[in-house]
Design an enzyme around this catalytic site. Structure first.
Site, PDB file in Angstrom:
ATOM      1  N   ASP A 298       0.848  -1.198   0.000  1.00  0.00           N
ATOM      2  CA  ASP A 298       0.000   0.000   0.000  1.00  0.00           C
ATOM      3  C   ASP A 298       0.884   1.249   0.000  1.00  0.00           C
ATOM      4  O   ASP A 298       1.894   1.315   0.698  1.00  0.00           O
ATOM      5  CB  ASP A 298      -0.919  -0.002   1.230  1.00  0.00           C
ATOM      6  CG  ASP A 298      -2.087   0.948   1.073  1.00  0.00           C
ATOM      7  OD1 ASP A 298      -3.226   0.484   0.951  1.00  0.00           O
ATOM      8  OD2 ASP A 298      -1.845   2.190   1.056  1.00  0.00           O
TER       9      ASP A 298
ATOM     10  N   HIS B 132     -10.272  -5.318  -3.443  1.00  0.00           N
ATOM     11  CA  HIS B 132      -8.938  -5.495  -2.865  1.00  0.00           C
ATOM     12  C   HIS B 132      -9.061  -5.881  -1.405  1.00  0.00           C
ATOM     13  O   HIS B 132      -9.977  -5.445  -0.702  1.00  0.00           O
ATOM     14  CB  HIS B 132      -8.084  -4.223  -2.998  1.00  0.00           C
ATOM     15  CG  HIS B 132      -8.742  -2.961  -2.548  1.00  0.00           C
ATOM     16  ND1 HIS B 132      -9.708  -2.314  -3.284  1.00  0.00           N
ATOM     17  CD2 HIS B 132      -8.591  -2.232  -1.415  1.00  0.00           C
ATOM     18  CE1 HIS B 132     -10.112  -1.230  -2.638  1.00  0.00           C
ATOM     19  NE2 HIS B 132      -9.452  -1.167  -1.489  1.00  0.00           N
TER      20      HIS B 132
END
Ligand code: 5GP
Ligand code: ZN
Length: 112
Positions: A30, A98
């Site tokens: 991320d 996701h």
């Protein structure tokens, strides 16, 4: 999907820090980590969110959970949180399914 951020990351049009890849899914760190370990696992096929999972695409979701179990074992991560936000109120900001995988710090419950 041509205008989807995560489809562009999967295709390599937008660079990312790859954690894992196979025919079905792509995992990458991320960009704004919320824990010492924070990566995302996405299906290569565009699915908007968990709300669009059905009998035609759920095999990809099962596969993603196998990948999460394998990757965390390889990383030596024994305790972790898997999160998928669905819709605006829950905090979904990218409309491509996701799973966040977060680990490496104490976490609270309920989530904010
Ligand atoms: P959501 O808010 O939809 O649950 O999660 C989207 C996640 O994607 C966020 O944690 C955000 O930091 C991450 N993200 C947004 N844009 C990018 C990007 O360009 N690259 C990477 N690696 N992560 C991104
Ligand atoms: Zn997409």
């Amino acid at each position: 999907m041509s205008d989807c951020l995560f489809c562009k990351i999967i295709s390599g049009e937008i660079p990312s820090s790859k954690v894992y890849e196979d025919d079905v899914c792509y995992a990458f760190n991320d960009i704004a980590p919320q824990a010492p370990t924070h990566f995302l696992v996405v299906p290569k096929t565009h699915i908007g969110s968990v709300a669009e999972v059905d009998g035609g695409n759920s095999a990809a979701v099962a596969h993603i959970f196998e990948v999460i179990a394998k990757l965390t074992k390889e990383m030596g991560v024994e305790s972790y949180r898997v999160v998928s936000n669905i819709g605006e109120q829950a905090g979904q900001s990218v409309p491509h399914l996701h799973f966040h995988v977060l680990a490496g710090r104490d976490m609270t419950w309920p989530p904010g």
